[in-house]
Each structure stands twice: as C-alpha cells, then as structure tokens.
Design a protein around this motif. Structure first.
Motif, PDB file in Angstrom:
ATOM      1  N   LEU A   1     -51.051 -53.814  24.733  1.00  0.00           N
ATOM      2  CA  LEU A   1     -49.870 -54.685  24.813  1.00  0.00           C
ATOM      3  C   LEU A   1     -48.953 -54.412  23.619  1.00  0.00           C
ATOM      4  O   LEU A   1     -47.732 -54.322  23.767  1.00  0.00           O
TER       5      LEU A   1
ATOM      6  N   ARG B   1     -47.049 -51.200  24.078  1.00  0.00           N
ATOM      7  CA  ARG B   1     -45.975 -51.339  25.063  1.00  0.00           C
ATOM      8  C   ARG B   1     -44.761 -52.054  24.467  1.00  0.00           C
ATOM      9  O   ARG B   1     -43.623 -51.649  24.685  1.00  0.00           O
TER      10      ARG B   1
ATOM     11  N   LEU C   1     -44.276 -53.116  20.990  1.00  0.00           N
ATOM     12  CA  LEU C   1     -43.908 -52.989  19.568  1.00  0.00           C
ATOM     13  C   LEU C   1     -43.675 -51.557  19.108  1.00  0.00           C
ATOM     14  O   LEU C   1     -43.417 -51.334  17.925  1.00  0.00           O
TER      15      LEU C   1
ATOM     16  N   ALA D   1     -45.434 -63.189  19.740  1.00  0.00           N
ATOM     17  CA  ALA D   1     -45.932 -63.296  21.119  1.00  0.00           C
ATOM     18  C   ALA D   1     -46.944 -62.194  21.427  1.00  0.00           C
ATOM     19  O   ALA D   1     -47.945 -62.442  22.095  1.00  0.00           O
ATOM     20  N   VAL D   2     -46.689 -60.985  20.922  1.00  0.00           N
ATOM     21  CA  VAL D   2     -47.649 -59.890  21.148  1.00  0.00           C
ATOM     22  C   VAL D   2     -48.971 -60.206  20.455  1.00  0.00           C
ATOM     23  O   VAL D   2     -50.043 -60.006  21.024  1.00  0.00           O
TER      24      VAL D   2
ATOM     25  N   GLN E   1     -50.966 -62.317  22.284  1.00  0.00           N
ATOM     26  CA  GLN E   1     -51.315 -61.627  23.537  1.00  0.00           C
ATOM     27  C   GLN E   1     -50.645 -62.250  24.760  1.00  0.00           C
ATOM     28  O   GLN E   1     -51.262 -62.403  25.814  1.00  0.00           O
ATOM     29  N   LEU E   2     -49.381 -62.577  24.601  1.00  0.00           N
ATOM     30  CA  LEU E   2     -48.606 -63.087  25.738  1.00  0.00           C
ATOM     31  C   LEU E   2     -48.021 -61.905  26.495  1.00  0.00           C
ATOM     32  O   LEU E   2     -47.361 -61.049  25.902  1.00  0.00           O
ATOM     33  N   ARG E   3     -48.265 -61.865  27.776  1.00  0.00           N
ATOM     34  CA  ARG E   3     -47.771 -60.744  28.584  1.00  0.00           C
ATOM     35  C   ARG E   3     -46.240 -60.730  28.625  1.00  0.00           C
ATOM     36  O   ARG E   3     -45.632 -59.679  28.733  1.00  0.00           O
TER      37      ARG E   3
END
Lengths: 421, 232
Positions: free
Chosen positions: A305, A308, A310, B146-147, B150-152
């Motif tokens: 995540l 993707r 950052l 948010a990353v 772990q927020l999609r």
C-alpha cells in the motif's frame, strides 16, 4: 565498593546533597503500579553491593498524577530519597516512551552527580519490568572499577521486539560512530562523573527531538568523545507503561533523533571506518518460546500500500534505481519476500541525507519511512521467524555489515549532494 | 455666406488643431510610457526567470506545493509563471500610468481606482499562496497518515483534504476582492451541506450494520491502549 551491608544501610539517611560514591536515579511518569518493585530492587541491590551511605537515591518524576511519588515514599525510608523538582509544561507531543519530561529529568540527575561529586550514576526507568537487585551493581560496577564511562544494557529480545533498534538504530549508530553498541536508545544506563560533566555541556537537552531522543543523543555524545563504553547483559526487559504512540510516530521520534545526531557529529563520523567491539559483562539470557504479535503478511501488505501511494514522496528522497528495486519487491509474493541488506542500508542513508538537506518537512519524511520499515521487518521475520538468538544475532550482523559497507555512499553524497547512484 | 462658412470651418479646424496640438505631448508621453513599460516588463521577466532558475526555484516551488497553481496557469514551470506575473503587472502599471499622462478625467479616475485595488489584490494573492502551501502540506500529512493506518482509500482522503483547503483559500481570496460574496457563501453552504448530507446518508443507509457492529464491539470490549509490540 563491595559490601554486604543491609538493604537500607547503603542509602544515605540524610537526603541533603552530600558527597556520595554512587547516584541511583529513578525517572518516572505515572508509574505508580511499577515504581514500588523498581525501588525495592534498587534498595536491595544497593544494600548488597555498597557500603553504608555510599549511595544517593534520586527520584526524578515528570509530573505524575497517579500517586507515583507517594508509591515510592512507601518503599524508600523518609529522608533517604532526594526528590528532584518537576519543571512542568513540556511542549510538543507525547514521546513514544511516555515520559515527556525525560530530558529535563536526566539533566537534573547529572547535575546532582556533579554537585555530590559522585563517581558514578545509574539511571533506571520506573516503568521497567524484570529488574533485579543485581542491575545496580552491573550498571555501576564497570564505572566504579574504572573500566568504562558509559554502561549500556544488553536486553535479550525476540525477533519482533526492538526491530527498530535492530534494523535502523543499531546498524546506523554502529556504522557511523564505529562502536558496536547494540541498544544505544536504552533508558537504563550507568555513567561516570566525567561523562556526566561532558554531556551536560552538549546541546542535546532542549531541542525539538530531545524529549524522545535524549538517551540516544547521550550515547552518541559518549562515543563521539571517545568515552569508554561497556555493555551488560541484563536479561529480558518489559515495560509497565502503555505505548503512547503509533508506529509512525515512534519511527519519526526515534529515527528523527538519530538523524539529528548525524548533523551534530558530522566531523566525527566522516573520519570513522569500520567498528570496534564493545565488551559485554554477563551472558545474554535465552528467551523461551513465544508467539509473535506481528504478522509478516500484514506487514508486506502495508508495504505494498505504501509503495502504491507514497512512492512519489519516496522519490524525493530515494534515487530512481531504488524506486525500481522497491517496485520489484512490491511485486514479489509474500513467501519469497526478501529485503536486500544493502538496499535497506542505502534507503536509510538516503533518508538521513534527505533529512539533512530538508527535501521536505521532517515529519513527512520520517513517517513515510513506516511502510519501508514494515517491509524490512516482514523480511526479517520471514527469514528468522522463531529462530534462536544466535541466528538472529547473525542476521543482524549481516545487516550491520551492509550499513558499514554502504557508509562510503553516505559520506560521498553528504559531501557532494548532487551525486546520485 | 460662403465667407462665413469658410470662417467657421477655419475656426473649427484651428480649434481641432489646437486640441490635437495640446493633446499630442500627452499622447506622446503615454506612448513612450507604454513602450517603456513594455521594454521594462520584458527585461524584468527575462531577469526574474533567469534568476529563479539559477536558484532552483522550480523544484523548490514544486516541493512547497505550488505545483497545482502552476498547472492551472498552463505554463511549464514556476519560474515562467512568476516571470509572466511580473511581466503583466509591469505592463498594466505602465498602461495605467500612461492613462494619467493623457490628462483626461475618466482614464485618470480608472487608473486611481485600480491603484486603490492593488493592496486587496496582493492580499488575495497572499491568501492563495498560503492556501496552496497549506493544501499541499495537509494533503501529504493526510496521505502518509492514512497509509500508515493502512487505509485503502488513502489517496482519496488526501485529495479531499487538498481540494477542501484549496477551495476555502480561493473562496477567502474572492471574498477579499469583494467578488460574488453572497453567491460564494451560498455555494459553499450548498456544497458543504451536500457533502455532509451525502456522507450521513452513506453511513446511515449503506453502512448502518457495520457502524452498529463497531459500536457494539467498542462498548463491550475493554479499552485496549497497549501496543502489542515494542519496536524500540
């Protein structure tokens, strides 16, 4: 030093600041539940190993509101304890360790060491669990015997514990300053009067990063001024204080303090090549089987995540070649997920450079490191899992060697920032 | 009669000639001012662009959050945008000065009223600049936070923060310039009211069960504050 006096006799009954051989300081912040056990262990340890009146016990509390002071007074005889005044009004957010006034408390303790002409000082956090009476002698002994100026603990930990120290703090500290000090951010330590006088003159006490990073800065100040360093194996360490920060904040505080020291000691670390072994007293405790609270698959997902969302932010700190490597890593199935040590070392160095050159606000830069750290931790856990301490140490040694090997790159880019890999 | 007509025509021609002769120096000065302003603006633009490029202004402006503003301007980079702003500001200033040189009442009044408007314009520009920087900063903070949680939908969340701040900045700037104040207020009321209503409906209708389950869990389980893993 060695004595077999009773538990209470080692403590100076008069709390006024008269000369003492050893100052033992307990730092606390809302630790009413644990401070009693810590104090009992210290009193017993001081009684076993030191002569009557040789030890001065200090309490540096930083504004507890849960009865911590009262809990300590129940254990320590009245008059045998010097309570240092609390400054109050600490700015900034709560540090990861949950003690906002730690820098001020440590500074006061070291000033008392000077005022009492003590030969050595031992600092213990009131939240520590697993303390034994032997800790006092183990931390103070090498200093009082003239073998060391700074005594750091060497705690035995599982692979998933203290990974930030294993993956960034220790390898980075070792590569930069050339000293294999495994836990330089530890909150328990022993130090000599000479070192206390030296660090009191350093500008590590009032910066933005001092509440969270003062222990690390103190260790860095010691090794950069060539003070003798020693480690003692103290077994396992637990803490009674609940974590006060999420992982991103913890990384920002710890790594931020580490990087801030890089700028402070730039003349020292650029001259150092390789690293020297630190003498260790005692044998590291073997840890029993335990279940990891960390799921490597979840860490890998967290990294994906991060990649993707950052990578544009990372691209400001990392060279294009590294971004390509990270893309490959993000595409790797979890079972075969391996973070190359040299790649990891290069990334940490690139973040240190980006921190120094202020390519973006420090907080953004440091927090954006979180998914990369998750990837490294996932890789470590997938490789060592529940392996024995020796295997884990061997794996960490490989990481450290990669950091030492890549140090040339750090020096080169520090001197010529426009150069890229 | 023709003699009278000739005399009147001659007088008229003389008056026109006199008017032209009177106005000509002013026109000449105005022309000189316009040409001078044009040359000075072109030179200033070239100098500013060159100096800013030397200072690596494009990269710094991108990092500071002016990328969006530059994109809107349709120019390749921030140095060109700054050069263009300087150029047009100096040209407009020259034109306004040249109007006052014509010694006519209406253009002079226009020039004076425009000059009085300049402080408001500068303040609005400052609001926009600060808004753009704040939007970039807060958007990046939101994205990283948010990353790490772990927020999609981290990117969506960050974009929402960015546009919210930018919209507020633009609204404040326009309000400062006294442009469409009531319409702006109404539009904002409708927009934010709509967003809040849409979110409330989405949660209330679409995620009602999930919300009630989460609330039940929270009420039944004791508060868990301890981090299971000590990373340091």
């Amino acid at each position: 030093m060695a004595s077999t006096g009773s538990s209470s006799s080692a403590l100076e009954p008069d709390a006024s600041l008269r000369p003492a051989d050893l100052v033992v300081a307990v730092t606390s912040h809302n630790d009413a539940r644990s401070i009693g056990a810590v104090a009992r262990a210290i009193v017993e340890g001081a009684g076993r190993s030191f002569e009557s009146g040789a030890v001065r016990l200090l309490h540096a509390d930083t504004g507890s509101t849960d009865g911590t002071r009262e809990a300590l007074r129940e254990v320590i005889p009245a008059g045998s304890l010097v309570e240092l005044p609390h400054q109050g009004g600490f700015g900034g957010g709560m540090p990861y360790h949950g003690d906002p006034g730690r820098a001020h408390a440590l500074r006061q303790v070291l000033r008392v060491v000077q005022e009492t002409s003590a030969r050595a000082c031992v600092v213990v956090d009131a939240a520590v669990q697993g303390i034994t009476p032997e800790w006092v002698d183990q931390l103070a002994g090498p200093v009082l015997q003239g073998r060391a100026d700074y005594v750091a603990p060497y705690f035995s930990r599982h692979a998933w514990e203290g990974a930030l120290t294993r993956g960034i703090v220790y390898p980075f500290f070792r590569a930069l300053y050339g000293v294999r000090l495994r836990q330089p951010a530890a909150r328990e330590f022993g130090c000599s009067a000479r070192l206390a006088a030296h660090v009191l003159e350093q500008d590590i006490w009032e910066g933005e990063r001092s509440p969270a990073g003062v222990d690390l800065s103190l260790a860095a100040a010691a090794v950069c001024a060539d003070f003798r360093v020693h480690e003692v194996a103290l077994g396992a360490r637990g803490t009674a204080r609940a974590a006060q920060a999420d992982l991103g904040t913890t990384i920002a505080q710890v790594v931020g303090a580490l990087f801030a020291d890089v700028e402070r000691h730039v003349e020292v670390w650029q001259r150092i090549r390789g690293s020297t072994v630190v003498a260790v007293s005692g044998t590291p405790a073997a840890l029993g089987a335990a279940t990891s609270g960390v799921d490597p698959a979840a860490l890998v997902e967290s990294f994906r995540l991060g990649y993707r969302e950052l990578r544009e932010i990372w691209a400001r700190a990392l060279p294009p070649r590294v971004i390509v490597e990270l893309r490959k890593l993000a595409d790797t199935p979890a079972a075969a997920f391996r973070f190359d040590d040299r790649l990891w070392a290069g990334i940490v160095y690139d973040f240190a450079l980006a921190f120094a050159f202020r390519v973006m606000p420090h907080d953004h830069l440091l927090r954006s490191l979180t998914p990369l750290y998750s990837a490294w931790l996932a890789s470590l856990l997938l490789q060592v899992g529940h392996a024995a301490s020796a295997d884990l140490d061997a794996r960490v040694e490989q990481v450290c060697q990669a950091f030492e090997g890549e140090k040339r790159y750090l020096i080169s880019r520090w001197r010529w920032p426009e150069r890229r890999r | 009669m023709w003699t009278q007509v000739e005399a009147i025509l001659r007088q008229a021609m003389t008056r026109i000639a006199e008017h032209i002769a009177n106005a000509l120096p002013g026109v000449l000065v105005a022309l000189i001012l316009v040409v001078g302003a044009f040359l000075a603006a072109a030179a200033a633009r070239a100098l500013v662009v060159q100096a800013l490029r030397g200072l690596d202004f494009d990269r710094r402006a991108e990092h500071a959050g002016f990328g969006g503003l530059v994109d809107w301007s349709g120019l390749a980079n921030a140095s060109d945008a700054a050069g263009r702003v300087i150029y047009w500001a100096m040209l407009v200033l020259g034109l306004l000065l040249s109007m006052t040189a014509l010694n006519a009442t209406l253009p002079s009044q226009l020039a004076m009223s425009v000059f009085q408007y300049v402080p408001d314009l500068l303040a609005a520009l400052m609001i926009l600049v600060v808004g753009a920087v704040a939007a970039q900063f807060l958007s990046r903070s939101a994205l990283i936070g948010a990353v790490n949680m772990q927020l999609r939908a981290a990117r969506l969340f960050a974009m929402a923060v960015k546009w919210l701040v930018l919209l507020v900045a633009v609204a404040m700037a326009l309000d400062h310039l006294h442009i469409g104040r009531s319409i702006l207020l109404l539009a904002f009321g409708i927009l934010f009211g709509g967003v809040v209503l849409a979110a409330a409906l989405a949660v209330g209708l679409g995620a009602r069960d999930a919300v009630s389950r989460a609330l039940e869990r929270q009420m039944q389980e004791p508060e868990r504050r301890d981090e299971p893993v000590n990373h340091v």
